[in-house]
Every structure is written in structure tokens, then in C-alpha cells.
Enzyme design. Structure first.
Site, PDB file in Angstrom:
ATOM      1  N   ALA A 185       0.819  -1.095   0.003  1.00 59.17           N
ATOM      2  CA  ALA A 185       0.110  -0.080   0.009  1.00 59.17           C
ATOM      3  C   ALA A 185       0.917   1.371   0.009  1.00 59.17           C
ATOM      4  CB  ALA A 185      -0.923   0.070   1.239  1.00 59.17           C
ATOM      5  N   CYS A 217      12.945   3.657   2.732  1.00 58.06           N
ATOM      6  CA  CYS A 217      13.083   5.088   2.390  1.00 58.06           C
ATOM      7  C   CYS A 217      13.894   5.913   3.417  1.00 58.06           C
ATOM      8  CB  CYS A 217      11.786   5.746   2.344  1.00 58.06           C
ATOM      9  SG  CYS A 217      10.537   5.691   3.468  1.00 58.06           S
TER      10      CYS A 217
END
Length: 442
Positions: A264, A381
Site C-alpha cells: 500500500a 526510504c
């Protein structure tokens, strides 16, 4: 009347963020409730993102001139003062008198005589003493100087100084305090990169090709995808170039079976489908039905039909072996603080260890889903070694059938084959880590 006031909207969003709501969700909630023009929406967003980014520096300035310190203030007054101080300190286009007067008007009417006078006095005192506010000395205490001046947690600055040195750490912080570029991934299932550039040019917008990825464009602002017909038609997806490089690392081909285990809202899963020319099979997994619904929504908008979404735990669920598996792992997000400025205040150093444990469990489970000869890509990230290189070193030690595999030749050069740490102050895009592994099991 208040529901048309951009500064009132900003303060309401800041209060929600203090209660733990993510910055994007807080803004969505508030902007849906307020009736703001385009310019006023822009001002509200600027105040919220800027105030959250510069919170430590703002509090430092306020605490030098106020007898009441920010951590003991009533939350609404603290948010009003922070928003007003942000405009005075960092928004040159806003007259300081307007920042003060509008801040006073945001004090609840029942408290305006007493508390409004206090807000007025603090902000006017801030204006008078702007030139006399001194940050901690750089040579005597570089950690505190950088943390305060550039508004980052001290524990983060200590880590970055030890790895990157003074100049790069300051540059990293400066980048984190700027508004991010708008990157879009062109959906080449529907339109070519050149066609989309022409479409933007017709609207007077300039779009430059990305530094690395062939399907990324940097779009000049102002550009509002929510009001753009091309967005509804699925011509593109908003995605930073670093994130888009992950699917290219996995390099799926039409007809393969591919798993995206932490999928997601679907950016990487839909990109994988795009690279597969919408032929094959993608299983996209996430933990809740709400998050899985986002994958389905984005796939439908982009015209993608090969994604099957599942609700499940990537660290525990079992699936038959696939050709290629992507683990875009939950992480601290310290590489994308331009986009998520609130993450710098939510995270603690101890989070890195608990996140690394989760990342190892997901990777151990993912390894069993990779066919012999298949590929596993791990990405985050974040810039922190505990969540990146150390996870991979552990994985290779505990899964000897896997080895590092070469990333695409057009990726930036890296010190280690198969592992790439993307750093904003070197590569000019979001901080990311990408590692490609091959299952050599016979």
C-alpha cells in the site's frame, strides 16, 4: 467565518498533528472542512508544513523571549504562536503585522483580552529581537547548533555527523527543509513520456526528464493533480524518482508471477504491472483492508488488471514461490523528511532497532517465497545502516543460497554491487536504500 480563514485551518491541522495524526491526514481533514480559495489553501499548507519542519528552531526562538516555555503552553496557544512565528521567521511574503494580527484573532474570544495580549506581546517581541537571537555556537557544539538552526532531532544529527561529516550533514538538513520537487511516473500503458510532456506543455507547465529513471518527469509548479483530467484518466502516478527505481531494480517481465509484500498504497505494485505491460500476475499484500483498498483504487485508476490484493502479515503469511518478490519494508522514513516532516519528531533512536527486527522477520519470510533462480529486492526510504546494510548482511549470513545481484547499469554507481544507498545531498532525490538478491538454490 472562521471556516474561510487559512490560518485557522493551519492551527487546527497543527493541533491534530500534536495529537498523533499524520500531517497529510491532518491537512486532508482540515481542508475538507474549510472553504478556502486556491491561494488560501496554498497558504494553509505552507504554514502547516513549514511550522512542522521548523518546529525546533521556532520553539528555540520563542523560548528565548517568552517567560512561558512552549512545552508548558496550552496546545492551541502553542500552535497559534508557532504558526505566527513561522510566518515572521521564514515567510518573507507575509507582512509581519499581518502575521501578528491574524494570530491574535485565532485566540478563542473568551480568552482574547488576556491570552490575546500575551500572543501579541510575544510575536511583537520576536519581531523586535529577530537580529539578536543567537543559535548555539557551531564550533563549540555542532550537534546542537545544527539541530536547532536546521530543526532536526539531536540524535539524528549525531548519527549523520559521524557518517557524512559537517558539510554534508548541514546540506542534508537544508534539503529536508525545502519543499520537495513534484515527480510523476508516467503510466506508459496509456501514454508515452513525450506525449505527457506535450500535454503538460499545453497547460504552460514544464516537465523535465528525471535524473535516472526513464519513466519519471519533474513537473514545474504550480500543478494540482486533483484538478487535472489526466490524473483521473490514469496517465500518471505521483512518485519520487527514488521510489520509482525500486521496481526497475526488480525488473519484472511480462508473464511472471511477482509479489509485493508491503504494497500500500500501490505505487510500486502498479509500476511493476506497468513494466510487465499488464501481463502476468502480481500479488500485492498489506496489513489492513483500508490499506489494501488503496492498492485497488490506484490500480483501477491506472487501468491495471493483473494485481490481486490480499490482506495479510508480510512477516508471517505463506504463499507459493514466485519469480520475483519485493519487500519495500516499513522503516523510520529518515530519507524522506522533505515529504514527511512530522516523522523527524515522531521517531526515536530506539525505533531503529525494533524496525530492524521487523524487517528481518519480513525478509526471512519473503525468502521462502522466491523460486530457485528468482529475485528478491529489499528497499526502504531511510538512510540508517541498522535498517539497510545491516539487515542485508544478516540476511546473507542466515540465507546462504542468496547472493547479491547487479542493479541496472543506469543506476548511480555504488560501493557494493547489488546495494545502493541514495542520498539527497549526492543524488538530488529522496534518501532510499535498494538491494537486489538472487536465489541460487538448485
Amino acid at each position: 467565518m472562521q471556516l474561510s480563514n487559512p490560518r485557522a485551518a493551519a492551527v487546527d491541522a497543527l493541533l491534530r498533528i500534536e495529537k498523533g495524526v499524520m500531517i497529510s491526514d491532518a491537512l486532508d481533514d482540515v481542508l475538507n472542512a474549510y472553504h478556502l480559495s486556491g491561494l488560501d489553501r496554498g497558504l494553509a499548507v505552507e504554514i502547516v508544513y513549514g511550522t512542522v519542519r521548523m518546529q525546533k528552531a521556532i520553539d528555540y526562538a520563542l523560548n528565548t523571549i517568552s517567560r512561558i516555555k512552549t512545552d508548558t503552553m496550552e496546545p492551541r496557544i502553542r500552535s497559534i504562536l508557532r504558526a505566527g512565528a513561522y510566518q515572521i521567521l521564514y515567510l518573507s511574503r507575509v507582512p509581519v503585522s499581518a502575521a501578528v494580527n491574524e494570530a491574535v484573532k485565532l485566540v478563542p474570544a473568551r480568552d482574547r483580552r488576556r491570552t490575546g495580549g500575551y500572543v501579541n506581546a510575544v510575536l511583537r517581541n520576536l519581531i523586535r529581537k529577530l537580529e539578536s537571537i543567537e543559535f548555539p555556537d557551531l564550533s563549540e557544539d555542532p550537534v546542537r547548533h545544527i539541530a536547532v538552526k536546521y530543526s532536526h532531532p539531536e540524535w539524528v544529527i549525531k548519527r549523520w555527523l559521524s557518517r557524512y561529516g559537517l558539510e554534508h550533514t548541514i546540506r542534508f538538513c537544508q534539503i529536508n527543509n525545502t519543499s520537495p520537487e513534484l515527480h510523476v511516473r508516467v503510466n506508459t500503458l496509456k501514454v508515452s513520456t513525450e506525449q505527457f510532456q506535450d500535454y503538460l506543455a499545453e497547460q504552460g507547465l514544464r516537465a523535465e526528464k528525471g535524473r535516472f529513471a526513464p519513466d519519471i518527469l519533474y513537473v514545474s509548479r504550480p500543478f494540482n493533480p486533483a484538478a487535472d483530467p489526466g490524473f483521473d484518466q490514469g496517465w500518471y502516478y505521483i512518485q519520487n524518482e527514488s521510489s520509482a527505481m525500486v521496481a526497475h531494480a526488480l525488473a519484472p517481465v511480462p508473464g511472471e508471477t511477482v509479489y509485493d509484500l508491503c504494497a500500500a498504497p500501490g505505487g510500486k505494485a502498479t509500476h511493476l504491472a506497468q513494466l510487465m505491460q499488464n501481463r502476468g500476475r502480481i500479488i500485492a499484500v498489506d496489513q489492513t483492508e483500508e490499506r489494501v483498498a488503496l492498492i485497488d483504487e490506484n490500480a483501477a485508476r491506472l487501468g491495471i488488471t493483473i494485481i490481486k490484493s490480499l490482506t495479510g502479515d508480510a512477516a508471517a503469511m505463506k504463499l507459493p514461490a514466485a519469480d520475483k518478490v519485493l519487500v519495500d519494508a516499513p522503516c523510520s522514513g529518515l530519507g524522506v523528511l522533505r515529504h514527511r516532516p512530522d516523522a523527524r519528531w515522531r521517531r526515536r533512536e530506539q525505533d531503529l532497532h525494533s524496525l530492524a527486527e521487523l524487517q528481518r522477520r519480513i525478509m526471512a519470510n519473503a525468502a521462502a517465497m522466491v523460486k530457485p533462480g528468482g529475485t528478491l529486492v529489499y528497499s526502504t526510504c531511510t538512510t540508517e545502516p541498522e535498517e539497510n546494510q545491516e539487515v542485508i548482511h544478516w540476511f546473507l549470513q542466515t540465507h546462504p543460497s542468496f547472493s547479491l545481484a547487479a542493479l541496472p547499469a543506469w543506476f548511480p554507481q555504488s560501493e557494493c554491487v547489488g546495494m545502493l544507498a541514495i542520498l539527497p545531498f549526492i543524488h538530488g532525490i529522496d534518501g532510499f536504500f535498494i538491494c537486489k538478491l538472487q536465489n541460487n538454490q538448485c
